[in-house]
Design an enzyme around this catalytic site. Sequence first.
Site, PDB file in Angstrom:
ATOM      1  N   ARG A  81       0.838  -1.204   0.000  1.00 32.38           N
ATOM      2  CA  ARG A  81       0.000   0.000   0.000  1.00 32.38           C
ATOM      3  C   ARG A  81       0.869   1.248   0.000  1.00 32.38           C
ATOM      4  NH1 ARG A  81      -3.985  -0.574   5.006  1.00 32.38           N
ATOM      5  NH2 ARG A  81      -4.925   1.259   4.040  1.00 32.38           N
ATOM      6  N   ASN A 126      10.314  -0.360   4.548  1.00 25.03           N
ATOM      7  CA  ASN A 126       9.266   0.648   4.438  1.00 25.03           C
ATOM      8  C   ASN A 126       8.140   0.457   5.452  1.00 25.03           C
ATOM      9  OD1 ASN A 126       7.441   2.641   2.854  1.00 25.03           O
ATOM     10  ND2 ASN A 126       6.279   0.732   2.808  1.00 25.03           N
ATOM     11  N   TYR A 152       6.625   7.708  17.299  1.00 26.02           N
ATOM     12  CA  TYR A 152       6.950   7.664  15.870  1.00 26.02           C
ATOM     13  C   TYR A 152       8.239   8.427  15.566  1.00 26.02           C
ATOM     14  CZ  TYR A 152       6.121   7.978  10.809  1.00 26.02           C
ATOM     15  OH  TYR A 152       6.233   7.893   9.435  1.00 26.02           O
ATOM     16  N   ALA A 170      10.689   9.081  17.618  1.00 23.17           N
ATOM     17  CA  ALA A 170      11.823   8.357  18.200  1.00 23.17           C
ATOM     18  C   ALA A 170      12.261   7.217  17.286  1.00 23.17           C
ATOM     19  CB  ALA A 170      11.452   7.820  19.578  1.00 23.17           C
ATOM     20  N   ALA A 171      11.297   6.482  16.747  1.00 18.99           N
ATOM     21  CA  ALA A 171      11.616   5.365  15.856  1.00 18.99           C
ATOM     22  C   ALA A 171      12.270   5.855  14.579  1.00 18.99           C
ATOM     23  CB  ALA A 171      10.350   4.575  15.539  1.00 18.99           C
ATOM     24  N   LYS A 172      11.718   6.916  13.989  1.00 20.48           N
ATOM     25  CA  LYS A 172      12.247   7.398  12.710  1.00 20.48           C
ATOM     26  C   LYS A 172      13.592   8.097  12.885  1.00 20.48           C
ATOM     27  CE  LYS A 172       8.968   5.910  10.017  1.00 20.48           C
ATOM     28  NZ  LYS A 172       9.257   4.850   9.032  1.00 20.48           N
ATOM     29  N   ILE A 222       3.171  13.131   2.363  1.00 17.76           N
ATOM     30  CA  ILE A 222       2.896  12.481   1.090  1.00 17.76           C
ATOM     31  C   ILE A 222       1.406  12.153   1.007  1.00 17.76           C
ATOM     32  CG2 ILE A 222       3.514  10.559  -0.428  1.00 17.76           C
ATOM     33  CD1 ILE A 222       5.838  12.512   0.292  1.00 17.76           C
TER      34      ILE A 222
END
Length: 247
Positions: free
Chosen positions: A16, A91, A156, A158-160, A189
């Site tokens: 997706r 991804n 989010y 922190a993870a990225k 996006i």
Amino acid sequence: MIELADKVAIVTGGSRGIGSAISTELAKSGVKVVVNYHSDVESAKKVVAEVKAAGGEAIAVQADVSNSEDVLSLIEQTINHFGQLDILVNNAGITKDKTFRKLSQDDWHQVINVNLNSVYNTISSALPHLLESDAGRIINISSIIGQTGGFGQTNYSAAKAGLIGYTKSLALELARKQVTVNAVCPGFIETEMVQEMPDKVREQIIASVPVQRLGQANEIARSVLFLCRDGEYITGQQLNINGGLYM
């Protein structure tokens, strides 16, 4: 430039949005694609059908990439079917946005597991095969939120952000092995997640972007293709595709 015909790629979360666009873009250049999905089998089958209709080769493989045993199966199925692995695109990701005071331990751990720990799982299992390739590529899809932070997104971001540091360190380790490791950091996006935002919020986001529009999934996909095909001398980098929102 690397000839990509007959190379093999795994795209996690490839059924997706950005993942789907990456899968189809790589296939257009002759890459054989493994479309990984967690639960949406119909979307995965649709991507595979689109690839095949365009003359490409693809299979769909179910795996929860936050589960190391699932990842081992994903890699094994890839090697059993195609015999090699040259490109890994990490991804897969989820969001559970809440202000920190409302964020539960489960909200924290789920996002960290899927968005960051999964990358350890996939790379540790895939690396022996990538080292055998003459075009080993690891591309981690991070986010502008990992660079700027985001309200209600401590888990989010922190993870990225962790993914960016991980990318730089691994790039140092693998450079002599001719395996490049890079991060792509999309801005906002036009995916289902953004489309579901209230109109007012979406309009505010667009107004804040210097180029005055949302990005498109195929613009992210083309950046991944560039790193795979033309990125022999690019490693440890953050490729920022955000319309000028973060410079």
